[in-house]
Design a protein around this motif. Structure first.
Motif, PDB file in Angstrom:
ATOM      1  N   LYS A 115       0.827  -1.206   0.000  1.00 30.11           N
ATOM      2  CA  LYS A 115       0.000   0.000   0.000  1.00 30.11           C
ATOM      3  C   LYS A 115       0.861   1.255   0.000  1.00 30.11           C
ATOM      4  CE  LYS A 115      -4.297  -1.725   0.493  1.00 30.11           C
ATOM      5  NZ  LYS A 115      -5.476  -1.371  -0.308  1.00 30.11           N
ATOM      6  N   GLY A 116       2.021   1.181   0.657  1.00 27.88           N
ATOM      7  CA  GLY A 116       2.927   2.316   0.693  1.00 27.88           C
ATOM      8  C   GLY A 116       3.572   2.601  -0.647  1.00 27.88           C
ATOM      9  N   GLY A 117       3.280   1.783  -1.638  1.00 32.11           N
ATOM     10  CA  GLY A 117       3.834   2.012  -2.969  1.00 32.11           C
ATOM     11  C   GLY A 117       3.307   3.274  -3.636  1.00 32.11           C
ATOM     12  N   ILE A 118       2.256   3.859  -3.073  1.00 33.37           N
ATOM     13  CA  ILE A 118       1.749   5.124  -3.643  1.00 33.37           C
ATOM     14  C   ILE A 118       2.522   6.330  -3.117  1.00 33.37           C
ATOM     15  CG2 ILE A 118      -0.570   4.127  -3.882  1.00 33.37           C
ATOM     16  CD1 ILE A 118      -1.440   5.982  -1.565  1.00 33.37           C
ATOM     17  N   PHE A 119       3.375   6.118  -2.103  1.00 31.06           N
ATOM     18  CA  PHE A 119       4.160   7.226  -1.567  1.00 31.06           C
ATOM     19  C   PHE A 119       5.133   7.732  -2.621  1.00 31.06           C
ATOM     20  CE2 PHE A 119       3.741   5.224   2.919  1.00 31.06           C
ATOM     21  CZ  PHE A 119       2.446   5.700   3.006  1.00 31.06           C
ATOM     22  N   LYS A 120       5.320   9.056  -2.670  1.00 34.89           N
ATOM     23  CA  LYS A 120       6.216   9.669  -3.647  1.00 34.89           C
ATOM     24  C   LYS A 120       7.248  10.540  -2.935  1.00 34.89           C
ATOM     25  CE  LYS A 120       3.875   8.044  -7.177  1.00 34.89           C
ATOM     26  NZ  LYS A 120       2.842   7.326  -6.440  1.00 34.89           N
ATOM     27  N   PRO A 121       8.465  10.621  -3.477  1.00 37.07           N
ATOM     28  CA  PRO A 121       9.507  11.426  -2.844  1.00 37.07           C
ATOM     29  C   PRO A 121       9.070  12.876  -2.650  1.00 37.07           C
ATOM     30  CG  PRO A 121      10.430  10.057  -4.584  1.00 37.07           C
ATOM     31  CD  PRO A 121       8.946   9.932  -4.691  1.00 37.07           C
ATOM     32  N   GLY A 122       9.185  13.345  -1.421  1.00 32.04           N
ATOM     33  CA  GLY A 122       8.889  14.738  -1.123  1.00 32.04           C
ATOM     34  C   GLY A 122       7.421  15.094  -1.057  1.00 32.04           C
ATOM     35  N   VAL A 123       6.531  14.144  -1.320  1.00 29.74           N
ATOM     36  CA  VAL A 123       5.093  14.417  -1.289  1.00 29.74           C
ATOM     37  C   VAL A 123       4.537  13.989   0.070  1.00 29.74           C
ATOM     38  CG1 VAL A 123       2.847  13.860  -2.303  1.00 29.74           C
ATOM     39  CG2 VAL A 123       4.854  14.110  -3.779  1.00 29.74           C
ATOM     40  N   PRO A 124       3.916  14.890   0.830  1.00 30.83           N
ATOM     41  CA  PRO A 124       3.415  14.512   2.161  1.00 30.83           C
ATOM     42  C   PRO A 124       2.339  13.437   2.066  1.00 30.83           C
ATOM     43  CG  PRO A 124       2.577  16.669   1.517  1.00 30.83           C
ATOM     44  CD  PRO A 124       3.620  16.294   0.502  1.00 30.83           C
ATOM     45  N   ASP A 140       8.353   2.350   7.307  1.00 29.92           N
ATOM     46  CA  ASP A 140       9.557   1.896   6.618  1.00 29.92           C
ATOM     47  C   ASP A 140       9.478   2.187   5.121  1.00 29.92           C
ATOM     48  OD1 ASP A 140      10.367   1.018   9.082  1.00 29.92           O
ATOM     49  OD2 ASP A 140       9.821  -1.084   8.722  1.00 29.92           O
ATOM     50  N   ARG A 141       8.309   1.985   4.552  1.00 29.46           N
ATOM     51  CA  ARG A 141       8.123   2.243   3.123  1.00 29.46           C
ATOM     52  C   ARG A 141       8.283   3.730   2.817  1.00 29.46           C
ATOM     53  NH1 ARG A 141       8.425   0.089  -1.972  1.00 29.46           N
ATOM     54  NH2 ARG A 141       6.392  -0.365  -2.893  1.00 29.46           N
ATOM     55  N   ARG A 145      11.106   5.506   0.382  1.00 28.12           N
ATOM     56  CA  ARG A 145      10.736   6.329  -0.763  1.00 28.12           C
ATOM     57  C   ARG A 145      10.930   7.826  -0.511  1.00 28.12           C
ATOM     58  NH1 ARG A 145       8.230   3.306  -4.590  1.00 28.12           N
ATOM     59  NH2 ARG A 145       7.405   5.167  -5.624  1.00 28.12           N
ATOM     60  N   GLU A 146      11.561   8.142   0.617  1.00 27.57           N
ATOM     61  CA  GLU A 146      11.844   9.538   0.966  1.00 27.57           C
ATOM     62  C   GLU A 146      10.574  10.389   0.954  1.00 27.57           C
ATOM     63  OE1 GLU A 146      14.879  10.817  -1.706  1.00 27.57           O
ATOM     64  OE2 GLU A 146      16.430   9.592  -0.775  1.00 27.57           O
ATOM     65  N   CYS A 147       9.549   9.824   1.570  1.00 29.28           N
ATOM     66  CA  CYS A 147       8.239  10.479   1.635  1.00 29.28           C
ATOM     67  C   CYS A 147       7.964  10.899   3.071  1.00 29.28           C
ATOM     68  CB  CYS A 147       7.157   9.510   1.147  1.00 29.28           C
ATOM     69  SG  CYS A 147       5.467   9.957   1.570  1.00 29.28           S
ATOM     70  N   PRO A 148       7.646  12.157   3.329  1.00 30.96           N
ATOM     71  CA  PRO A 148       7.294  12.584   4.690  1.00 30.96           C
ATOM     72  C   PRO A 148       5.929  12.052   5.094  1.00 30.96           C
ATOM     73  CG  PRO A 148       7.066  14.410   3.144  1.00 30.96           C
ATOM     74  CD  PRO A 148       7.666  13.280   2.366  1.00 30.96           C
ATOM     75  N   LEU A 149       5.915  11.140   6.061  1.00 30.38           N
ATOM     76  CA  LEU A 149       4.683  10.493   6.499  1.00 30.38           C
ATOM     77  C   LEU A 149       4.250  11.069   7.838  1.00 30.38           C
ATOM     78  CD1 LEU A 149       2.534   8.214   6.183  1.00 30.38           C
ATOM     79  CD2 LEU A 149       4.151   6.712   7.401  1.00 30.38           C
ATOM     80  N   TYR A 150       2.962  11.370   7.970  1.00 27.97           N
ATOM     81  CA  TYR A 150       2.418  11.950   9.191  1.00 27.97           C
ATOM     82  C   TYR A 150       1.249  11.111   9.688  1.00 27.97           C
ATOM     83  CZ  TYR A 150       5.030  16.039   7.602  1.00 27.97           C
ATOM     84  OH  TYR A 150       6.014  16.889   7.172  1.00 27.97           O
ATOM     85  N   LEU A 151       1.097  11.078  11.003  1.00 25.65           N
ATOM     86  CA  LEU A 151      -0.016  10.388  11.639  1.00 25.65           C
ATOM     87  C   LEU A 151      -1.105  11.407  11.974  1.00 25.65           C
ATOM     88  CD1 LEU A 151      -0.807   7.542  12.747  1.00 25.65           C
ATOM     89  CD2 LEU A 151       0.093   8.309  14.958  1.00 25.65           C
ATOM     90  N   CYS A 152      -2.338  11.117  11.569  1.00 26.32           N
ATOM     91  CA  CYS A 152      -3.443  12.050  11.821  1.00 26.32           C
ATOM     92  C   CYS A 152      -3.857  12.009  13.292  1.00 26.32           C
ATOM     93  CB  CYS A 152      -4.655  11.689  10.967  1.00 26.32           C
ATOM     94  SG  CYS A 152      -4.420  11.944   9.211  1.00 26.32           S
ATOM     95  N   PRO A 153      -3.993  13.164  13.918  1.00 25.60           N
ATOM     96  CA  PRO A 153      -4.582  13.189  15.267  1.00 25.60           C
ATOM     97  C   PRO A 153      -6.031  12.704  15.204  1.00 25.60           C
ATOM     98  CG  PRO A 153      -3.542  15.293  14.707  1.00 25.60           C
ATOM     99  CD  PRO A 153      -3.631  14.504  13.444  1.00 25.60           C
ATOM    100  N   GLU A 154      -6.559  12.289  16.345  1.00 27.29           N
ATOM    101  CA  GLU A 154      -7.954  11.884  16.411  1.00 27.29           C
ATOM    102  C   GLU A 154      -8.851  13.090  16.114  1.00 27.29           C
ATOM    103  OE1 GLU A 154      -8.997   8.872  16.760  1.00 27.29           O
ATOM    104  OE2 GLU A 154      -7.071   7.925  17.231  1.00 27.29           O
ATOM    105  N   LEU A 155     -10.061  12.809  15.656  1.00 24.59           N
ATOM    106  CA  LEU A 155     -10.980  13.892  15.294  1.00 24.59           C
ATOM    107  C   LEU A 155     -11.290  14.774  16.501  1.00 24.59           C
ATOM    108  CD1 LEU A 155     -12.552  14.969  12.838  1.00 24.59           C
ATOM    109  CD2 LEU A 155     -14.502  13.600  13.608  1.00 24.59           C
ATOM    110  N   ASP A 156     -11.246  14.187  17.707  1.00 26.99           N
ATOM    111  CA  ASP A 156     -11.512  14.982  18.913  1.00 26.99           C
ATOM    112  C   ASP A 156     -10.600  16.198  18.990  1.00 26.99           C
ATOM    113  OD1 ASP A 156     -13.024  12.765  19.295  1.00 26.99           O
ATOM    114  OD2 ASP A 156     -12.170  12.178  21.208  1.00 26.99           O
ATOM    115  N   ALA A 157      -9.360  16.055  18.492  1.00 22.48           N
ATOM    116  CA  ALA A 157      -8.391  17.146  18.585  1.00 22.48           C
ATOM    117  C   ALA A 157      -8.796  18.340  17.734  1.00 22.48           C
ATOM    118  CB  ALA A 157      -7.006  16.644  18.155  1.00 22.48           C
ATOM    119  N   PHE A 158      -9.678  18.113  16.744  1.00 19.77           N
ATOM    120  CA  PHE A 158     -10.122  19.203  15.876  1.00 19.77           C
ATOM    121  C   PHE A 158     -11.376  19.888  16.417  1.00 19.77           C
ATOM    122  CE2 PHE A 158      -7.714  16.411  13.137  1.00 19.77           C
ATOM    123  CZ  PHE A 158      -6.951  17.281  12.386  1.00 19.77           C
TER     124      PHE A 158
END
Length: 365
Positions: A115-124, A140-141, A145-158
């Motif tokens: 699934k991480g194969g859609i990650f692109k270099p430099g694309v968040p 790891d993926r 692929r030199e892709c900045p990966l972020y974890l979404c906070p829970e909706l409560d945080a918004f």
């Protein structure tokens, strides 16, 4: 997006509306004829159904000069035919389930890597909270692929304060999807959200191995709040009253999504005890395709205590007025009916096993 429920035009939408019959016909034949004229004589075959529609969708978006295209993957991953966009604005991956194992792999780690194969270099890229195994595979993926990966906070945080974000889609699992959607809009449309470009943020929760940074929270705009509230997706946690019958429709087809579906069904339909006068009958109408573990899926439905179960193929009745968009040419009627019979036998066996464990559950007739 895919699949469609009624008409194939649902898959290609502009401003939220399926393209017209005229536009669909125009671009279908334009793409078809161009491919027919240029195909390799050595392997004279046209693209498969989903691949053709993917090519056609890209052509429609280009010709109609859309400002932003939202592209849902098919099976997903490195070899998905939608994965030809070299520099997307942003990528998002929701929670994983065991599915399409013949292509993606038979473990969560293998599926996460694919699934991480859609990650692109430099694309968040953004993903949602989940167990370490699939999250670690994505981490790891992304690093590979030199892709900045972020974890979404829970909706409560918004939400903050007393404000609660209202969702048009039912089910508690939709809250993580909504949080992911907010991050994708924020990163993909900074001019629309007024939040500016995503900046490097500090690490969130520490995970095993390399940490995944937690994406920043922000104040959702009025348009975002309205979008979450007005979102509808027919066939997904949909309640459809029809005379004396109420249909509860969902497209779940993995163990995790079936579990979410059962939780929603309990909230939506099983809040009150069933009347003893026989005025309410609960019937399971089930169909599934592909290489899925049907016994594992059906076992998760046992707690719903259905009175009857009907196993049907994914074919509509063929008539003069039938919609050809509802026809399936990938499998024969015989194969589909054989699968239905196998599912019926599996269900009966599960009920017998359940009856043996639970003396209060009546034995199947």
């Amino acid at each position: 997006s895919s699949p469609h429920l009624v008409q194939v035009r649902e898959r290609i939408r502009i401003n939220g509306q399926p393209i017209s019959k005229e536009l669909f016909s125009k671009y279908f034949w334009l793409v078809y004829n161009r491919l027919e004229e240029t195909k390799d004589p050595a392997c004279a075959s046209m693209p498969a159904y989903f691949r053709f529609l993917t090519i056609m969708a890209f052509h429609v978006f280009l010709q109609e000069k859309v400002d932003l295209a939202v592209v849902e993957v098919g099976i997903g991953g490195a070899y998905d035919c939608t994965n030809i966009i070299r520099a997307p604005v942003v990528c998002g991956v929701s929670s994983l389930g065991i599915d399409h194992t013949s292509i993606l792999g038979d473990t969560m780690e293998k599926i996460a890597w694919q699934k991480g194969g859609i990650f692109k270099p430099g694309v968040p890229a953004f993903t949602v909270a989940q167990p370490e195994r699939p999250l670690g595979g994505r981490r790891d993926r992304a690093q590979e692929r030199e892709c900045p990966l972020y974890l979404c906070p829970e909706l409560d945080a918004f939400e903050g304060g007393q404000r609660v974000l209202e969702l048009g889609l039912a089910g508690t699992h939709q809250r993580s999807n909504a949080a992911l959607a907010l991050q994708l809009v924020s990163a993909g449309c900074p001019s629309l959200s007024g939040l500016g470009e995503l900046k490097e943020v500090s690490s969130g929760a520490k995970l095993v191995g390399r940490p995944v940074p937690l994406a920043p929270t922000f104040q959702p705009t009025d348009a975002m709040i309205q979008g979450l509230r007005d979102t509808e997706w027919l066939g997904r946690t949909q309640v459809l009253p029809h005379g004396p019958v109420t249909w509860y429709l969902d497209g779940a087809h993995t163990t995790s999504s079936i579990q979410a579906c059962v939780r929603w069904f309990h909230q939506a339909a099983l809040k009150q005890d069933k009347p003893h006068d026989g005025s309410e009958v609960r019937v399971l109408l089930f169909n599934a395709t592909g290489d899925r573990d049907m016994a594992a899926l059906l076992k998760l439905l046992l707690p719903c205590h259905f009175d009857y179960a009907v196993f049907c193929p994914n074919f509509t009745e063929v008539s003069v007025a039938s919609n050809m968009d509802q026809q399936n040419f990938n499998v024969t009627v015989e194969n589909a009916l054989t699968r239905c019979l196998e599912n019926q036998r599996t269900w009966t066996r599960l009920l017998e096993e359940k009856a043996g464990q639970d003396p209060w559950l009546p034995a199947p007739l």
